[in-house]
Design a protein around this motif. Structure first.
Motif, PDB file in Angstrom:
ATOM      1  N   ASN A  21       2.990 -28.665   4.929  1.00 46.40           N
ATOM      2  CA  ASN A  21       3.397 -28.031   6.176  1.00 46.40           C
ATOM      3  C   ASN A  21       3.751 -29.040   7.268  1.00 46.40           C
ATOM      4  O   ASN A  21       4.631 -28.788   8.092  1.00 46.40           O
ATOM      5  N   ALA A  25       7.336 -29.264   9.012  1.00 48.01           N
ATOM      6  CA  ALA A  25       7.459 -29.272  10.469  1.00 48.01           C
ATOM      7  C   ALA A  25       8.255 -30.480  10.955  1.00 48.01           C
ATOM      8  O   ALA A  25       9.090 -30.365  11.859  1.00 48.01           O
ATOM      9  N   LEU A 219      -1.811 -19.301   5.041  1.00 50.91           N
ATOM     10  CA  LEU A 219      -1.749 -20.681   4.538  1.00 50.91           C
ATOM     11  C   LEU A 219      -2.112 -20.732   3.060  1.00 50.91           C
ATOM     12  O   LEU A 219      -1.544 -21.515   2.294  1.00 50.91           O
ATOM     13  N   ALA A 229       3.969 -22.647   4.435  1.00 53.64           N
ATOM     14  CA  ALA A 229       3.579 -21.526   5.294  1.00 53.64           C
ATOM     15  C   ALA A 229       4.550 -21.361   6.455  1.00 53.64           C
ATOM     16  O   ALA A 229       4.796 -20.247   6.919  1.00 53.64           O
ATOM     17  N   LEU A 230       5.139 -22.470   6.910  1.00 55.69           N
ATOM     18  CA  LEU A 230       6.060 -22.408   8.036  1.00 55.69           C
ATOM     19  C   LEU A 230       7.317 -21.614   7.715  1.00 55.69           C
ATOM     20  O   LEU A 230       8.004 -21.134   8.616  1.00 55.69           O
ATOM     21  N   TYR A 234       6.237 -17.992   9.617  1.00 60.62           N
ATOM     22  CA  TYR A 234       6.226 -18.998  10.673  1.00 60.62           C
ATOM     23  C   TYR A 234       5.465 -18.549  11.924  1.00 60.62           C
ATOM     24  O   TYR A 234       5.166 -19.363  12.798  1.00 60.62           O
ATOM     25  N   SER A 239       0.710 -21.636  10.706  1.00 63.70           N
ATOM     26  CA  SER A 239       2.019 -22.254  10.912  1.00 63.70           C
ATOM     27  C   SER A 239       2.152 -22.803  12.326  1.00 63.70           C
ATOM     28  O   SER A 239       2.649 -23.927  12.533  1.00 63.70           O
ATOM     29  N   GLU A 240       1.709 -22.013  13.293  1.00 58.22           N
ATOM     30  CA  GLU A 240       1.779 -22.467  14.681  1.00 58.22           C
ATOM     31  C   GLU A 240       0.929 -23.723  14.897  1.00 58.22           C
ATOM     32  O   GLU A 240       1.315 -24.631  15.638  1.00 58.22           O
ATOM     33  N   TYR A 242       0.236 -26.050  12.615  1.00 62.38           N
ATOM     34  CA  TYR A 242       0.884 -27.216  12.009  1.00 62.38           C
ATOM     35  C   TYR A 242       2.085 -27.689  12.827  1.00 62.38           C
ATOM     36  O   TYR A 242       2.385 -28.889  12.858  1.00 62.38           O
TER      37      TYR A 242
END
Length: 260
Positions: A21, A25, A219, A229-230, A234, A239-240, A242
């Motif tokens: 992740n 990102a 996740l 996961a993103l 997302y 996700s937020e 990471y």
């Protein structure tokens, strides 16, 4: 290319989840990213949707000098994110490498011969041990990112890892730094989680990232779909988190090297 090893000898702390992740990102923010799967379980490769049949060349072949970085690289579904996969053959690499000269520098030497300027950042997902594979990653890396689960034995394992880092610095890679410690599997409902987080911050100070990675079902689900996961979700809290961790990491990177 900035090289960062993601390591912790303790299993189940979120190393591979962090590698997948965080790499996604970084790629999403425009950085050309290479992820090297150095764990014989190959979970980072699976988590990015690379089937076993597509892993003709892997990190195993790279370490043994049977292929180049460019031979082993596979493009992922994520734009600007490439991966060098792992296979079960890697589990025997530590024994096979014993007879090689500079066996601790095999990955470093291979990356030194890679095409210059192709990637901005290289993340190395290490196995849950402090064996020769992890040593290769630490010798090749400029910095170390340590995922640390918020549980009772976390600090004990971290102490052992830091001792290994000191030995690597003394013998092989004096420039190795600790980029940061990322607290993972954080559960606000558990008082022990808060206590561990406070203890780690009291012990290590600013080395610990402000962003904490929560326990999150999405996740855990994402790898079974071959997606980070993103991309899988997302908007989920994992996700937020990471994305927040990636922003912190980028702020700590040497910007001159990143620009180059």
């Amino acid at each position: 290319m900035i090289r960062i090893a993601i390591a912790n000898q303790k299993g189940g702390v979120g190393k591979t989840t962090t590698a997948i992740n965080l790499a996604t990102a970084l790629a999403a923010t425009g950085h050309r990213t290479l992820l090297i799967d150095l764990d014989p379980q190959g979970n980072a490769s699976t988590g990015l949707g690379i089937p076993n049949l597509s892993r003709e060349w892997s990190s195993y072949h790279l370490l043994l000098g049977e292929c180049s970085v460019e031979d082993a690289v596979i493009s992922t579904k994520v734009p600007k994110l490439d991966i060098i996969t792992a296979t079960q053959d890697l589990s025997g690499a530590e024994i096979e490498l014993i007879d090689f000269e500079e066996r601790t520098h095999r990955l470093d030497n291979a990356l030194a011969q890679a095409q210059e300027g192709r990637w901005d950042i290289c993340l190395i997902d290490c196995p849950p041990s402090l064996g020769l594979l992890t040593v290769n990653a630490m010798v090749a890396a400029q910095a170390l990112l340590v995922p640390l689960q918020c549980e009772f034995f976390a600090l004990e394992g971290l102490s052992q890892l830091l001792q290994t880092v000191d030995r690597i610095r003394a013998r092989f890679n004096p420039a190795l730094t600790i980029m940061g410690v990322a607290l993972t599997m954080y559960d606000r409902r558990n008082r022990l989680t808060d206590q561990v987080a406070d203890d780690v911050r009291a012990c290590l100070g600013d080395v610990v990232f402000n962003t904490v990675i929560p326990r999150n079902v999405r996740l855990s689900e994402a790898p079974s779909h071959g997606l980070p996961a993103l991309i899988y979700d997302y908007k989920c809290s994992g996700s937020e988190a990471y994305m927040g961790l990636a922003r912190e990491l980028i702020a700590r990177l040497p910007q001159r090297e990143l620009a180059a």
